[in-house]
Design an enzyme around this catalytic site. Sequence first.
Site, mmCIF file in Angstrom:
data_model
loop_
_atom_site.group_PDB
_atom_site.id
_atom_site.type_symbol
_atom_site.label_atom_id
_atom_site.label_comp_id
_atom_site.label_asym_id
_atom_site.label_seq_id
_atom_site.Cartn_x
_atom_site.Cartn_y
_atom_site.Cartn_z
ATOM 1 N N ALA A 180 0.859 -1.176 0.000
ATOM 2 C CA ALA A 180 0.000 0.000 0.000
ATOM 3 C C ALA A 180 0.902 1.234 0.000
ATOM 4 C CB ALA A 180 -0.891 -0.029 1.228
ATOM 5 N N GLY A 227 0.522 -5.167 0.927
ATOM 6 C CA GLY A 227 -0.710 -5.261 0.136
ATOM 7 C C GLY A 227 -0.476 -5.904 -1.222
ATOM 8 N N GLU A 271 -0.592 -9.525 -0.621
ATOM 9 C CA GLU A 271 -1.989 -9.869 -0.303
ATOM 10 C C GLU A 271 -2.864 -9.875 -1.564
ATOM 11 O OE1 GLU A 271 -1.742 -6.734 2.782
ATOM 12 O OE2 GLU A 271 -2.836 -8.158 3.995
ATOM 13 N N GLU A 310 4.804 -5.101 7.022
ATOM 14 C CA GLU A 310 4.039 -4.021 7.664
ATOM 15 C C GLU A 310 4.536 -3.718 9.073
ATOM 16 O OE1 GLU A 310 2.657 -6.530 5.912
ATOM 17 O OE2 GLU A 310 0.951 -5.796 4.743
HETATM 18 C C1 HXC Z 1 4.971 4.383 -1.459
HETATM 19 C C2 HXC Z 1 6.832 3.414 -2.342
HETATM 20 C C3 HXC Z 1 6.497 2.182 -1.755
HETATM 21 C C4 HXC Z 1 5.297 2.112 -0.983
HETATM 22 C C5 HXC Z 1 8.343 1.922 -2.840
HETATM 23 N N1 HXC Z 1 7.982 3.214 -3.002
HETATM 24 N N2 HXC Z 1 7.452 1.270 -2.077
HETATM 25 N N3 HXC Z 1 6.075 4.511 -2.197
HETATM 26 N N4 HXC Z 1 4.584 3.253 -0.868
HETATM 27 N N5 HXC Z 1 4.865 0.980 -0.424
HETATM 28 C C6 HXC Z 1 8.670 4.255 -3.746
HETATM 29 C C7 HXC Z 1 9.896 4.764 -3.014
HETATM 30 O O1 HXC Z 1 9.512 5.742 -2.038
HETATM 31 C C8 HXC Z 1 10.691 5.383 -4.127
HETATM 32 O O2 HXC Z 1 10.139 6.616 -4.474
HETATM 33 C C9 HXC Z 1 10.404 4.409 -5.291
HETATM 34 O O3 HXC Z 1 9.193 3.730 -4.950
HETATM 35 C C10 HXC Z 1 11.506 3.369 -5.457
HETATM 36 O O4 HXC Z 1 11.693 2.718 -4.231
HETATM 37 P P1 HXC Z 1 13.121 2.570 -3.518
HETATM 38 O O5 HXC Z 1 12.877 2.323 -2.069
HETATM 39 O O6 HXC Z 1 14.020 3.710 -3.876
HETATM 40 O O7 HXC Z 1 13.643 1.229 -4.238
HETATM 41 P P2 HXC Z 1 14.616 0.128 -3.654
HETATM 42 O O8 HXC Z 1 15.767 0.746 -2.914
HETATM 43 O O9 HXC Z 1 14.902 -0.761 -4.804
HETATM 44 O O10 HXC Z 1 13.757 -0.676 -2.548
HETATM 45 C C11 HXC Z 1 12.629 -1.419 -2.957
HETATM 46 C C12 HXC Z 1 11.800 -1.845 -1.704
HETATM 47 C C13 HXC Z 1 11.471 -0.572 -0.867
HETATM 48 C C14 HXC Z 1 12.566 -2.854 -0.889
HETATM 49 C C15 HXC Z 1 10.520 -2.504 -2.262
HETATM 50 O O11 HXC Z 1 10.902 0.421 -1.714
HETATM 51 C C16 HXC Z 1 10.476 -0.836 0.223
HETATM 52 O O12 HXC Z 1 10.806 -1.372 1.302
HETATM 53 N N6 HXC Z 1 9.235 -0.390 0.052
HETATM 54 C C17 HXC Z 1 8.177 -0.465 1.048
HETATM 55 C C18 HXC Z 1 7.665 -1.885 1.185
HETATM 56 C C19 HXC Z 1 6.604 -1.987 2.276
HETATM 57 O O13 HXC Z 1 6.857 -1.671 3.450
HETATM 58 N N7 HXC Z 1 5.409 -2.405 1.905
HETATM 59 C C20 HXC Z 1 4.270 -2.558 2.820
HETATM 60 C C21 HXC Z 1 3.418 -1.310 2.848
HETATM 61 S S1 HXC Z 1 2.106 -1.389 4.017
HETATM 62 P P3 HXC Z 1 11.041 7.946 -4.588
HETATM 63 O O14 HXC Z 1 10.034 9.011 -4.847
HETATM 64 O O15 HXC Z 1 11.777 8.086 -3.320
HETATM 65 O O16 HXC Z 1 11.929 7.646 -5.756
HETATM 66 C C22 HXC Z 1 0.921 -2.302 3.270
HETATM 67 C C23 HXC Z 1 -0.358 -2.490 4.028
HETATM 68 C C24 HXC Z 1 -1.397 -3.175 3.221
HETATM 69 O O17 HXC Z 1 1.062 -2.772 2.180
HETATM 70 C C25 HXC Z 1 -2.755 -3.088 3.873
HETATM 71 C C26 HXC Z 1 -3.703 -2.135 3.220
HETATM 72 C C27 HXC Z 1 -5.110 -2.132 3.730
#
Ligand code: HXC
Length: 258
Positions: free
Chosen positions: A65, A109, A112, A132
């Site tokens: 998400a 997400g 999921e 998360e």
């Molecule tokens: C918003 C995101 C994002 C996310 C990546 N980006 N994941 N933006 N939400 N979930 C954006 C980064 O901010 C960045 O933007 C660009 O995508 C590239 O990501 P990087 O981090 O620079 O890439 P990298 O170093 O290759 O790392 C990849 C990654 C990392 C390991 C996937 O991005 C990461 O850990 N992302 C978050 C993963 C996460 O925690 N997901 C769970 C979310 S909570 P900029 O603008 O800086 O270039 C969830 C809840 C679901 O999903 C329930 C809902 C009801």
Amino acid sequence: MAYETLIVEIEDYVALIRLNRPDALNALNSKMMSELADALGAADRNEKVRCIVLTGSEKAFAAGADIKEMAEQSFVDVFGSDFFTSDSEAMLRVRKPIVAAVAGYALGGGCELAMMCDFIIAADTAKFGQPEINLGVVAGLGGTQRLTRFVGKSKSMDMHLTGRFMDAAEAERCGLVSRVVPAKNLMEEAMKAASKISEKSLLTAMAVKEAVNRSYETTLREGVLFERRLFHALFATEDQKEGMAAFLEKRTPQFRDK
Ligand code: HXC
């Protein structure tokens, strides 16, 4: 229909829905979730569609998400709007088969969403995770429930508590994905599977989907009874006559969804 966050193509009875927010690794925001609900509903209603493939990019199916969208929201905001719930549940209302083709990150997400599809074909680059906990929340689209049913309690706890990622080989070993293919062949393999499904009777494919999904909702005894009723009911279809006649006549069946 043109979408801001998706690309949808329909060819040879397969609807290919591609998540398309490349700058954010396909992070799922409200716009994408509502467009996805719309696209899935449209594909389910479209007579030119018999199977759906959901995919992302080479780098990410979806990295979860959208954290930027969620960061400032309050309990009142997310509870009040039932954040993501009704749009994500649209996927569960689709009666046609949905294949997830996952390359790169399928996190939070994203993982999921893939698990809500009927089965997952993974590229050897795929990485699954429920990180998360690192954000101070838990999964919110069914991850604690579905991952546990797919891979068992121990591995699910490990994934949710440590936030570690699982590679494609581990995902196949533990039953999260149905098969792993080289990344360069992912779309070809997913489209081949979808095309094979679309040659079947859609009635029968929908019955398969209902019966298998029932196994998550009921006891073994009730599930077997449900399956038997469906099995018997399909004898009322022309497709059952056609399928069995074609076998006996050593020819390819021509199903008509009747
Ligand atoms: C918003 C995101 C994002 C996310 C990546 N980006 N994941 N933006 N939400 N979930 C954006 C980064 O901010 C960045 O933007 C660009 O995508 C590239 O990501 P990087 O981090 O620079 O890439 P990298 O170093 O290759 O790392 C990849 C990654 C990392 C390991 C996937 O991005 C990461 O850990 N992302 C978050 C993963 C996460 O925690 N997901 C769970 C979310 S909570 P900029 O603008 O800086 O270039 C969830 C809840 C679901 O999903 C329930 C809902 C009801």
